[in-house]
Write a protein that holds these residues in place. Structure first.
Motif, PDB file in Angstrom:
ATOM      1  N   ILE A  87      10.820  -7.542   0.983  1.00 63.26           N
ATOM      2  CA  ILE A  87      10.215  -7.110  -0.286  1.00 63.26           C
ATOM      3  C   ILE A  87       8.720  -7.404  -0.289  1.00 63.26           C
ATOM      4  O   ILE A  87       7.908  -6.558  -0.676  1.00 63.26           O
ATOM      5  CB  ILE A  87      10.926  -7.778  -1.474  1.00 63.26           C
ATOM      6  CG1 ILE A  87      12.354  -7.249  -1.614  1.00 63.26           C
ATOM      7  CG2 ILE A  87      10.148  -7.574  -2.771  1.00 63.26           C
ATOM      8  CD1 ILE A  87      13.233  -8.065  -2.548  1.00 63.26           C
ATOM      9  N   ALA A  88       8.353  -8.602   0.150  1.00 68.21           N
ATOM     10  CA  ALA A  88       6.937  -8.978   0.175  1.00 68.21           C
ATOM     11  C   ALA A  88       6.143  -8.101   1.134  1.00 68.21           C
ATOM     12  O   ALA A  88       5.049  -7.641   0.799  1.00 68.21           O
ATOM     13  CB  ALA A  88       6.797 -10.446   0.573  1.00 68.21           C
ATOM     14  N   THR A  90       6.849  -5.091   2.083  1.00 71.43           N
ATOM     15  CA  THR A  90       6.739  -3.770   1.460  1.00 71.43           C
ATOM     16  C   THR A  90       5.615  -3.776   0.426  1.00 71.43           C
ATOM     17  O   THR A  90       4.814  -2.837   0.355  1.00 71.43           O
ATOM     18  CB  THR A  90       8.069  -3.365   0.797  1.00 71.43           C
ATOM     19  OG1 THR A  90       9.092  -3.347   1.795  1.00 71.43           O
ATOM     20  CG2 THR A  90       7.961  -2.005   0.140  1.00 71.43           C
ATOM     21  N   GLY A  91       5.547  -4.829  -0.360  1.00 77.51           N
ATOM     22  CA  GLY A  91       4.462  -4.958  -1.343  1.00 77.51           C
ATOM     23  C   GLY A  91       3.094  -4.992  -0.685  1.00 77.51           C
ATOM     24  O   GLY A  91       2.147  -4.354  -1.168  1.00 77.51           O
ATOM     25  N   TYR A  95       0.161  -2.261  -1.208  1.00 75.34           N
ATOM     26  CA  TYR A  95      -1.162  -2.734  -1.657  1.00 75.34           C
ATOM     27  C   TYR A  95      -2.259  -2.265  -0.701  1.00 75.34           C
ATOM     28  O   TYR A  95      -3.274  -1.702  -1.130  1.00 75.34           O
ATOM     29  CB  TYR A  95      -1.153  -4.262  -1.749  1.00 75.34           C
ATOM     30  CG  TYR A  95      -2.515  -4.858  -2.007  1.00 75.34           C
ATOM     31  CD1 TYR A  95      -3.072  -4.852  -3.284  1.00 75.34           C
ATOM     32  CD2 TYR A  95      -3.252  -5.433  -0.974  1.00 75.34           C
ATOM     33  CE1 TYR A  95      -4.320  -5.402  -3.524  1.00 75.34           C
ATOM     34  CE2 TYR A  95      -4.498  -5.977  -1.206  1.00 75.34           C
ATOM     35  CZ  TYR A  95      -5.032  -5.964  -2.485  1.00 75.34           C
ATOM     36  OH  TYR A  95      -6.272  -6.495  -2.709  1.00 75.34           O
TER      37      TYR A  95
END
Length: 187
Positions: A87-88, A90-91, A95
């Protein structure tokens, strides 16, 4: 390393390295900004990438250690941590994709960035597979690999941050030399 104590030791090293990289990046950026007349969007995005990824990596490693301290089964810890890492990452991809500006970047750097986005996407896939127990059995290896990739990205951004003033100095000297040569040719 298959022993839990070895895996814990590796997580502790990841925390240390992540915090050191974030701290050094902050120091370099602070000293560079004093000497630079204008700070570009690239400087800020590079610094943000270094700080966000480094500190989140340290936080996630500490979270994994916290779960292990509550005697939660290691497979569950690696599964949960892998899903959070996916998840991180992907973030971070989203960004950086939104912040990228390839108008002023050479073709080689553009290709490099696309390759890094591809590697980061691969990390997301591996993290997802490890979290789901598909192909991997909720193990430490894929989770650790995602840290290595993230620290590689941070190291790449850190090297670029360190080298920017030197390249800018070289560019200014070459520009002055070219202008001098043109002036001589006109005479």
């Amino acid at each position: 390393m298959n022993t839990l104590s070895g895996q814990i030791e590796q997580l502790l090293h990841i925390i240390e390295v992540s915090i050191i990289l974030a701290g050094f990046a902050a120091m370099v950026a602070t000293f560079q900004s004093r000497k630079v007349e204008s700070i570009t969007r690239g400087h800020v995005v590079s610094l943000a990438m270094i700080v966000y990824i480094s500190l989140f990596s340290a936080l996630l490693a500490a979270f994994s250690l916290s779960l292990l301290n509550f005697h939660i089964e290691a497979g569950y810890v690696w599964s949960t941590s892998s899903s959070l890492m996916g998840i991180a990452t992907t973030g971070f991809i989203v960004y950086l994709w939104k912040k990228r500006h390839f108008k002023f970047v050479s073709i080689i750097m553009r290709f490099t960035y696309y390759a890094l986005f591809g590697i980061a996407s691969f990390v997301v896939i591996i993290s997802t597979l490890n979290a789901a127990g598909i192909f991997f059995e909720r193990e430490f290896g894929p989770y650790f690999l995602s840290y290595i990739c993230n620290l590689f990205f941070v190291g790449f951004a850190f090297a670029r941050l360190l080298m920017r003033p030197l390249w800018k100095s070289v560019d200014i000297k070459e520009k002055n030399r070219t202008q001098t040569e043109r002036g001589k040719a006109r005479r």
